[in-house]
Design a protein around this motif. Structure first.
Motif, mmCIF file in Angstrom:
data_model
loop_
_atom_site.group_PDB
_atom_site.id
_atom_site.type_symbol
_atom_site.label_atom_id
_atom_site.label_comp_id
_atom_site.label_asym_id
_atom_site.label_seq_id
_atom_site.Cartn_x
_atom_site.Cartn_y
_atom_site.Cartn_z
ATOM 1 N N ARG A 97 7.733 28.159 -24.242
ATOM 2 C CA ARG A 97 8.355 27.834 -22.951
ATOM 3 C C ARG A 97 9.865 28.066 -22.986
ATOM 4 N N ALA A 98 10.479 27.850 -24.142
ATOM 5 C CA ALA A 98 11.943 27.975 -24.259
ATOM 6 C C ALA A 98 12.368 29.439 -24.316
ATOM 7 N N HIS A 99 11.418 30.328 -24.545
ATOM 8 C CA HIS A 99 11.722 31.745 -24.733
ATOM 9 C C HIS A 99 12.454 32.319 -23.515
ATOM 10 N N GLY A 100 13.655 32.813 -23.754
ATOM 11 C CA GLY A 100 14.406 33.488 -22.692
ATOM 12 C C GLY A 100 15.094 32.564 -21.696
ATOM 13 N N LEU A 101 15.069 31.241 -21.937
ATOM 14 C CA LEU A 101 15.726 30.310 -21.010
ATOM 15 C C LEU A 101 17.083 29.860 -21.572
ATOM 16 N N PRO A 102 18.009 29.445 -20.671
ATOM 17 C CA PRO A 102 19.347 29.035 -21.129
ATOM 18 C C PRO A 102 19.315 27.722 -21.912
ATOM 19 N N ARG A 103 20.293 27.520 -22.792
ATOM 20 C CA ARG A 103 20.486 26.292 -23.556
ATOM 21 C C ARG A 103 21.718 25.586 -22.994
ATOM 22 N N ALA A 122 12.522 15.670 -12.563
ATOM 23 C CA ALA A 122 13.356 16.860 -12.678
ATOM 24 C C ALA A 122 12.615 18.088 -12.159
ATOM 25 N N VAL A 123 13.376 19.072 -11.742
ATOM 26 C CA VAL A 123 12.790 20.345 -11.312
ATOM 27 C C VAL A 123 12.849 21.300 -12.501
ATOM 28 N N PRO A 124 11.677 21.751 -12.963
ATOM 29 C CA PRO A 124 11.684 22.592 -14.161
ATOM 30 C C PRO A 124 12.199 23.998 -13.874
ATOM 31 N N LEU A 125 12.861 24.570 -14.869
ATOM 32 C CA LEU A 125 13.204 25.992 -14.806
ATOM 33 C C LEU A 125 11.909 26.788 -14.826
ATOM 34 N N ALA A 126 11.866 27.885 -14.061
ATOM 35 C CA ALA A 126 10.695 28.760 -14.107
ATOM 36 C C ALA A 126 10.688 29.505 -15.440
ATOM 37 N N ALA A 127 9.492 29.768 -15.963
ATOM 38 C CA ALA A 127 9.373 30.488 -17.229
ATOM 39 C C ALA A 127 9.929 31.904 -17.075
ATOM 40 N N SER A 128 10.532 32.413 -18.154
ATOM 41 C CA SER A 128 11.077 33.775 -18.097
ATOM 42 C C SER A 128 9.966 34.805 -18.130
ATOM 43 N N VAL A 129 8.901 34.494 -18.865
ATOM 44 C CA VAL A 129 7.728 35.378 -18.942
ATOM 45 C C VAL A 129 6.491 34.503 -19.023
ATOM 46 N N PRO A 130 5.297 35.031 -18.710
ATOM 47 C CA PRO A 130 4.073 34.225 -18.860
ATOM 48 C C PRO A 130 3.898 33.724 -20.293
ATOM 49 N N LEU A 131 3.203 32.598 -20.441
ATOM 50 C CA LEU A 131 3.063 31.924 -21.739
ATOM 51 C C LEU A 131 2.579 32.857 -22.849
ATOM 52 N N ALA A 132 1.512 33.621 -22.579
ATOM 53 C CA ALA A 132 0.929 34.458 -23.637
ATOM 54 C C ALA A 132 1.873 35.594 -24.036
ATOM 55 N N ALA A 183 5.174 35.336 -24.016
ATOM 56 C CA ALA A 183 6.170 34.689 -24.872
ATOM 57 C C ALA A 183 5.609 34.483 -26.276
ATOM 58 N N ILE A 184 4.362 34.048 -26.359
ATOM 59 C CA ILE A 184 3.739 33.811 -27.668
ATOM 60 C C ILE A 184 3.668 35.113 -28.472
ATOM 61 N N ALA A 185 3.271 36.190 -27.816
ATOM 62 C CA ALA A 185 3.166 37.479 -28.504
ATOM 63 C C ALA A 185 4.550 37.961 -28.959
ATOM 64 N N VAL A 221 12.941 9.243 -22.906
ATOM 65 C CA VAL A 221 13.375 10.632 -22.996
ATOM 66 C C VAL A 221 14.755 10.829 -22.371
ATOM 67 N N VAL A 222 15.660 11.404 -23.140
ATOM 68 C CA VAL A 222 16.966 11.809 -22.623
ATOM 69 C C VAL A 222 16.987 13.335 -22.630
ATOM 70 N N VAL A 223 17.103 13.934 -21.456
ATOM 71 C CA VAL A 223 16.963 15.383 -21.395
ATOM 72 C C VAL A 223 18.311 16.095 -21.384
ATOM 73 N N ALA A 224 18.265 17.360 -21.777
ATOM 74 C CA ALA A 224 19.460 18.208 -21.804
ATOM 75 C C ALA A 224 19.748 18.725 -20.389
ATOM 76 N N GLU A 225 20.775 19.579 -20.297
ATOM 77 C CA GLU A 225 21.202 20.108 -18.999
ATOM 78 C C GLU A 225 20.059 20.809 -18.266
ATOM 79 N N HIS A 226 19.322 21.650 -19.022
ATOM 80 C CA HIS A 226 18.194 22.362 -18.428
ATOM 81 C C HIS A 226 16.889 21.758 -18.912
ATOM 82 N N ILE A 227 15.876 21.863 -18.067
ATOM 83 C CA ILE A 227 14.585 21.279 -18.445
ATOM 84 C C ILE A 227 13.462 22.182 -17.944
ATOM 85 N N THR A 228 12.396 22.243 -18.751
ATOM 86 C CA THR A 228 11.219 23.001 -18.325
ATOM 87 C C THR A 228 9.968 22.347 -18.906
ATOM 88 N N GLY A 229 8.797 22.797 -18.470
ATOM 89 C CA GLY A 229 7.541 22.250 -18.999
ATOM 90 C C GLY A 229 6.781 21.430 -17.977
#
Lengths: 363, 207
Positions: free
Chosen positions: B103-109, B157-167, B169-171, B141-149
């Motif tokens: 899920r974190a793949h390609g998202l901002p920190r 919270a409103v999650p960030l949209a995934a950068s790519v589909p789950l599978a 990202a896994i590949a 839970v204390v969350v960071a600036e950005h959140i997803t999942g």
């Protein structure tokens, strides 16, 4: 790959339906087969604290041990995966998490290698073992006591079984485990209760022989277990605890009741089928008292008594490879949609004895 | 390891069967089917369809990427067991990738990945700075600036949209890890099995 009617298939077997992670390699020869390897990775220590097998703990262990068992089986057989002709896997009945792990591993192996795969009924594995170990011909009578199962089967063919009767509640193995737990003996109960019973007087306590007065081959062991609980509680209330001799006498009395029931029901099953052979599988064959009682009944009926070696009597993958080979020789194959089944009665026509809810019979 | 190594990623850690075939930056084929059950029957046919769509065969693969959760225990095991079988049969590595990493793949920190763990709990991992994956009570839970999942909504919270589909990202993550030693894929449960130790201590033994 050998022709389907060829005898020399080399089969990899997988078993993960209860608390043993097992893999084996078997090679067909002259209508029978030789076992090239037979690996069993047990989980007894993982479940010991819980007084019985915990399905989720079992499933977790299977998922991370199955491929290791396969590698060990191939190495021990001195066979490469390329030399395997087919993959046989337990597809039920059993604890679904473990069965599913086995089925998925088998699918992965089959897809990767292009080898045929076949799903095997765990109970058929037990029921067909006498043909692997002793070349027994059809038909024969099987007393199958494995994990949560206890039934009499007339074995007519590799896919043809007639159930004559079985337990309507607990299996003997469960009863032994529960009695061991009630008496603080630890697990697994079978060998521990038997060892205690050796020091005890089987006649001191009179315990019930459930369903002995009813016709047919059905059995019940739940009441026997409850009777042991009451007996224990009465003794504890009277004495403030149990003496070592009390415990040994309870074990001996319990085991005697179990032997009486199994012997009488087996006598009836033999009379009904006129089977030339009585074969037994599972822990019951490891108990000297139960085994002696069954041997006596078989002898009285003029039937040959047959108990495969313990390693092939308890859960193992050689029996799965063998049952798979018997089906492969009949031309059977499964595809990638093979399902893992928690419930899968061997005799599809018999009315359910256990778990007869909307999901159907357990076994 | 060549940049364009062919990697098949798949996941059944939730109510879906997802798969993707990637080669470097290219996604050759992908599929995701939602299903509450039946993943064990559907997964392998789906993988074969994705391979065929991408014009590849099992023997073309350089590696497998497999979702290890956290999530549905049985679902995770379905994919992990299949991946171990495929890895053994193909002689290529199967690399386990957590839902957090995927899920974190390609998202901002800085980023928190929060997954619904039911029963008032969430699975959490923070990235940038990184924390270890954990099971946590919602209120802790204390969350960071950005959140997803899937658990973001539970925290309002409103999650960030995934950068790519789950599978996918896994590949891709599996491809990045190729060439470094990797353990066999193992489920990331984070939650102990429901099992209580036996509470009958047995009778008092008299001497």
């Amino acid at each position: 790959m050998p022709h389907p009617t060829d005898d020399s298939w080399t089969v990899l077997g997988l078993e993960s339906s209860c608390d043993d992670t097992a893999a084996a390699v078997l090679r067909g020869t002259g209508g029978g087969a030789v076992i090239l390897s037979n690996i069993v990775l047990g989980q007894t220590e993982l479940h010991a604290a819980f007084g019985g097998v915990v399905p989720e703990i079992a499933a977790r262990a299977h998922a991370e041990k199955l491929d290791l068992a396969v590698e060990a089986a191939l190495e021990s057989a001195d066979v490469t995966l390329e030399q395997i002709d087919a993959i046989a896997v337990t597809a039920g009945p059993g604890l679904i998490g473990g069965v599913m792990a086995g089925v998925m591993l088998a699918k992965g192996l089959a897809a990767a290698t292009g080898k045929p795969m076949i799903g095997v009924n765990h109970l058929a594995g037990h029921a067909l073992t006498p043909r692997l170990t002793d070349g027994v011909g059809f038909p024969y009578l099987m007393l199958l006591v494995s994990g949560g199962h206890c039934q009499f089967l007339q074995v007519v063919g590799p896919e043809d079984f007639t159930r004559l009767g079985g337990t309507i509640d607990d299996a003997p193995g469960e009863a032994f485990d529960k009695v061991a737990k009630l008496l603080g003996l630890g697990q697994p109960g079978g060998p521990l209760v038997e060892a205690e019973a050796r020091k005890g007087d089987a006649k001191r306590f009179s315990l019930p022989r459930p369903l002995l007065d009813r016709p047919g081959c059905d059995m019940s062991f739940s009441g026997l277990k409850t009777a042991v609980l009451r007996l224990r509680d009465t003794l504890v209330a009277d004495q403030g605890g149990l003496h070592a001799q009390d415990r040994a006498d309870i074990c001996a009395s319990f085991q005697a009741a179990m032997a009486d029931v199994l012997a009488e029901k087996t006598r009836r099953a033999l009379a009904q089928t006129q089977a030339p052979v009585l074969a037994v599988a599972g822990g019951v064959a490891a108990n000297q008292v139960l085994r002696a009682a069954l041997e006596q009944v078989a002898a009285a009926a003029g039937a040959r008594f047959l108990a495969p070696p313990l390693k092939l009597c308890t859960d193992n993958a050689a029996m799965i490879a063998w049952a798979g080979l018997e089906r492969l020789r009949m031309g059977a194959r499964d595809d990638m949609s093979l399902a893992a089944r928690p419930r899968w009665p061997l005799d599809q026509t018999a009315s359910p004895m256990l778990g007869s809810g909307k999901k159907g019979a357990k076994a | 390891m060549p940049f364009d190594a062919l990697v098949l990623g798949f996941d059944t850690s939730a109510a879906h069967c997802a798969a993707a075939l990637v080669s470097g930056d290219r996604v050759l084929a992908q599929a995701q089917e939602d299903m509450a059950k039946g993943q064990a029957e559907r997964l392998m046919p789906l993988l074969e369809e994705v391979l065929a769509q991408g014009g590849a065969a099992w023997s073309d693969l350089a590696a497998l990427g497999v979702g290890i959760g956290p999530g549905n225990f049985t679902g995770i095991r379905i994919s992990v067991a299949a991946a171990r079988g495929l890895s053994l049969g193909l002689g290529v590595p199967a690399i386990g990738v957590s839902v957090f990493d995927a899920r974190a793949h390609g998202l901002p920190r800085p980023l928190s990945v929060v997954e619904d763990a039911k029963r008032g709990m969430v699975y959490v991992q923070h990235f940038g700075p990184d924390s270890a994956p954990a099971l946590s009570a919602l209120e802790d839970v204390v969350v960071a600036e950005h959140i997803t999942g899937t658990g973001a909504g539970l925290l309002g919270a409103v999650p960030l949209a995934a950068s790519v589909p789950l599978a996918v990202a896994i590949a891709r993550i599996a491809a990045l890890r190729l060439g470094t030693p990797q353990p066999r894929p193992a489920p990331l449960y984070l939650r102990a099995p429901d099992a209580a130790p036996s509470n009958d201590p047995g009778p008092v033994m008299l001497s």
